[in-house]
Design a protein around this motif. Structure first.
Motif, mmCIF file in Angstrom:
data_model
loop_
_atom_site.group_PDB
_atom_site.id
_atom_site.type_symbol
_atom_site.label_atom_id
_atom_site.label_comp_id
_atom_site.label_asym_id
_atom_site.label_seq_id
_atom_site.Cartn_x
_atom_site.Cartn_y
_atom_site.Cartn_z
ATOM 1 N N UNK A 1 44.466 33.235 44.949
ATOM 2 C CA UNK A 1 45.680 33.073 44.140
ATOM 3 C C UNK A 1 45.501 31.944 43.129
ATOM 4 N N UNK A 2 44.915 30.838 43.593
ATOM 5 C CA UNK A 2 44.687 29.715 42.683
ATOM 6 C C UNK A 2 43.661 30.092 41.613
ATOM 7 N N UNK A 3 42.646 30.856 41.981
ATOM 8 C CA UNK A 3 41.663 31.314 41.009
ATOM 9 C C UNK A 3 42.330 32.160 39.923
ATOM 10 N N UNK A 4 43.229 33.048 40.329
ATOM 11 C CA UNK A 4 43.924 33.882 39.347
ATOM 12 C C UNK A 4 44.794 33.015 38.425
ATOM 13 N N UNK B 1 43.415 30.013 31.489
ATOM 14 C CA UNK B 1 42.278 30.072 30.574
ATOM 15 C C UNK B 1 42.454 31.199 29.562
ATOM 16 N N UNK B 2 43.006 32.323 29.994
ATOM 17 C CA UNK B 2 43.213 33.441 29.069
ATOM 18 C C UNK B 2 44.220 33.067 27.984
ATOM 19 N N UNK B 3 45.296 32.367 28.383
ATOM 20 C CA UNK B 3 46.297 31.966 27.398
ATOM 21 C C UNK B 3 45.689 31.032 26.356
ATOM 22 N N UNK C 1 39.049 39.017 30.339
ATOM 23 C CA UNK C 1 39.346 38.167 31.498
ATOM 24 C C UNK C 1 39.582 38.996 32.754
ATOM 25 N N UNK C 2 40.082 40.204 32.609
ATOM 26 C CA UNK C 2 40.239 41.071 33.776
ATOM 27 C C UNK C 2 38.876 41.401 34.377
ATOM 28 N N UNK C 3 37.917 41.693 33.498
ATOM 29 C CA UNK C 3 36.558 41.967 33.995
ATOM 30 C C UNK C 3 35.964 40.736 34.673
ATOM 31 N N UNK C 4 36.238 39.557 34.113
ATOM 32 C CA UNK C 4 35.706 38.333 34.707
ATOM 33 C C UNK C 4 36.294 38.119 36.094
ATOM 34 N N UNK C 5 37.610 38.282 36.223
ATOM 35 C CA UNK C 5 38.244 38.120 37.524
ATOM 36 C C UNK C 5 37.742 39.134 38.538
ATOM 37 N N UNK C 6 37.587 40.392 38.091
ATOM 38 C CA UNK C 6 37.079 41.428 39.009
ATOM 39 C C UNK C 6 35.667 41.096 39.476
ATOM 40 N N UNK C 7 34.831 40.601 38.550
ATOM 41 C CA UNK C 7 33.446 40.272 38.918
ATOM 42 C C UNK C 7 33.420 39.151 39.961
#
Length: 594
Positions: free
Chosen positions: A555-558, A564-566, A526-532
């Motif tokens: 902020x809302x996206x994060x 979603x990660x949880x 999920x970190x890679x997805x957020x970075x992308x």
């Protein structure tokens, strides 16, 4: 008689002086010959000089009075009429010519006499081999009182010119028919290529789809060797699809049906996406792919079609890697070139490869042209990439240039119009996420494959690595689109989408579990997805009010990604394959940012 005619023409002449001047010019050489032959008694008189010029003219010339009787007729006119010169003066056309020709000549004389001017027409005489075509000019001449006294005529034999014109017209007709046949053949070829390309894509996509399903273990357990085979099938199939796409582009270009977007876009997005796609090829060959000034790209924007620009850069980078030996380097550099009122963004791809002779620099941009050895060439390819790339760049208002020499490597420079547009339209994150979905997923998959801590990621198929991320992003984009709308029920609309996002997230976690990943690896996922997402959609951070608005949306996206990660971790632990999960309450909505 000539003297009297000349005296008549000395009055207010309507047009005969111009015709006599033409006779003078035509017969000048013959007149000089007669003058040189004059005896020593003295120079020829004006009457003798004009008589010589009239008689020696190679063009038929004559004069008739108002009643149509010939006053003068030179030898050339007599030959054209088929009468001895001494028998023409004093007679009319009715006495000298066939009835039809005589009537036509009398009608033309009548028009000239009535108008007091001149007339030029084409006249055809004789039949068969004796057929001649003349360009006849008739002009009225006047007496000393200014009254129209008769008609002066001069004819030019244009038989040869007419034959040449007819031959040229025939040749043009033949060429036009040949061009039409060539265009028809070209259209048929383009239609055939387009049809066959579509027909090839359908079964090839099915093959790739079934290979992906088998590789994912849908039909049963898959060994490591089998998974490697499926990966090779995918790679080969993707290569074939790329070739088919090239053929489709060529057929569209030839048919004039290829269109591109021309809109402001970030240069860093397309350059880095192209680098990510080509880097595995470079790594496999042992070629260093470097971009020393990558941070500077984030300040550059261009006007063009991002998908097509990425296609062009992938082609340039792939070619550079192909023709660079192991241990070589391919460098990417970007800059803004000042071209007066129209600045351009330039992307230069430099390699340390074999180089290209100067004599081939123009040819390499032609379809199907290869300069690396014909049937014995060392690398694959159809020779379509550069031809398509240049056509696409031209459609976007740019160009591609090459600098190269054998043994010194090559530099291909892509130039596009620079964009000076601001960030005002960039804060609508939902629209941007939908428009750039493919770029986000490409960057995401590339990051997963490069992460050595993720087991099997480097060998996994793209569908396996994407998992359910694409559908999850689409659901998030829907939420942002709702936020950008003025609807009063924004909260309920986002809540309605929560069930779908929850299902996708836990399915994604279950699929990651089947890949052998644990919760810590899922967090990296999920970190890679957020970075992308942030890398592709944001690029250079905006300023002022736009920065604050975009910051709220990020902020809302994060928050969405964290939820979603949880849910994905829960799905991973439970090995979820079917079913649903309790829907979480919607997050508190930020204030309106538009």
């Amino acid at each position: 008689m000539l003297a009297s005619l000349l005296q008549l023409s000395a009055g207010p002449v309507a047009g005969s002086v111009g015709l006599l001047a033409t006779v003078v010019a035509i017969a000048a050489l013959a007149a000089r010959r007669r003058v040189r032959a004059s005896d020593a008694a003295g120079a020829p008189t004006q009457h003798a000089l004009l008589q010589a010029m009239f008689e020696d003219s190679p063009d038929p010339a004559y004069a008739k009075d108002r009643d149509g009787r010939y006053l003068l007729c030179n030898a050339a006119a007599a030959r054209a009429m088929g009468w001895p010169a001494g028998e023409i003066v004093g007679r009319t056309d009715e006495e000298l010519l066939p009835p039809e020709r005589a009537a036509a000549a009398r009608a033309r004389d009548a028009r000239v006499l009535a108008g007091g001017g001149s007339e030029t027409i084409e006249v055809v005489t004789g039949d068969g081999d004796a057929r001649r075509t003349y360009l006849v000019t008739k002009s009225a001449f006047r007496d000393a009182s200014g009254a129209v006294a008769g008609v002066f005529g001069i004819a030019r034999d244009i038989t040869r010119r007419k034959a040449d014109e007819e031959a040229l017209a025939h040749a043009n007709h033949v060429l036009e028919e040949a061009r039409a046949r060539a265009e028809s053949a070209s259209r048929a070829k383009s239609d055939f290529l387009a049809t066959m390309s579509h027909e090839l894509r359908t079964p090839l996509n099915a093959i790739l789809g079934y290979a992906d399903l088998l590789g994912m273990g849908v039909a049963g357990p898959v060994s490591d060797d089998q998974r490697r085979y499926f990966t090779r099938i995918e790679a080969s199939g993707r290569h074939l699809l790329a070739l088919i796409d090239d053929v489709l582009d060529v057929s569209k270009i030839e048919a004039g049906e290829l269109s591109v977007e021309r809109r402001p876009a970030e240069l860093a997005d397309v350059v880095e996406a192209a680098l990510a796609l080509v880097r595995p090829q470079a790594d496999a060959k042992g070629v260093a792919l470097v971009a020393p000034d990558a941070e500077a790209w984030r300040a550059l924007r261009y006007v063009g079609d991002p998908d097509r620009v990425r296609q062009i850069l992938v082609n340039l980078l792939s070619n550079a890697v192909k023709f660079t030996p192991e241990g070589g380097t391919v460098t990417v550099a970007c800059a803004v070139e000042d071209a007066g009122s129209a600045p351009r963004v330039a992307v230069a791809v430099r390699d340390t490869g074999i180089g290209i002779p100067a004599s081939e620099h123009a040819r390499i941009f032609e379809p199907f042209v290869r300069v690396d050895g014909g049937l014995n060439r060392r690398v694959g390819g159809t020779g379509l990439g550069l031809a398509i790339s240049r056509q696409l760049v031209h459609l976007m208002g740019g160009d591609i240039a090459v600098e190269s020499a054998p043994g010194e490597g090559s530099t291909f420079t892509l130039r596009l119009p620079a964009s000076t547009a601001g960030w005002e339209a960039r804060v609508r994150l939902g629209e941007r996420l939908l428009a750039r979905m493919a770029d986000v997923l490409t960057a995401y998959v590339a990051a997963l494959r490069q992460d050595a801590s993720l087991p099997g990621a480097a060998q996994a198929t793209r569908p396996a690595l994407e998992g359910h991320a694409g559908a999850l992003l689409a659901a998030m984009a829907h939420d942002f689109a709702v936020l950008d709308d003025d609807a009063a029920d924004r909260g309920s609309l986002i809540a309605d989408g929560g069930a779908f996002k929850a299902l996708l997230a836990e399915r994604h976690g279950g699929q990651r579990g089947r890949l052998g990943w644990d919760a810590s690896l899922l967090a990296r996922d999920f970190a890679h997805l957020g970075d992308a997402i942030e890398h592709v959609l944001v690029g250079v951070p905006p300023r002022g009010r736009d920065a604050a608005a975009l910051g709220d949306q990020l902020d809302l996206l994060r928050t969405f990604l964290a939820e979603a990660e949880a849910l994905a971790v829960d799905g991973l632990h439970r090995g979820v394959h079917t079913g649903t999960h309790p829907v979480p309450p919607p997050p508190s909505l930020p204030p309106r940012t538009r």
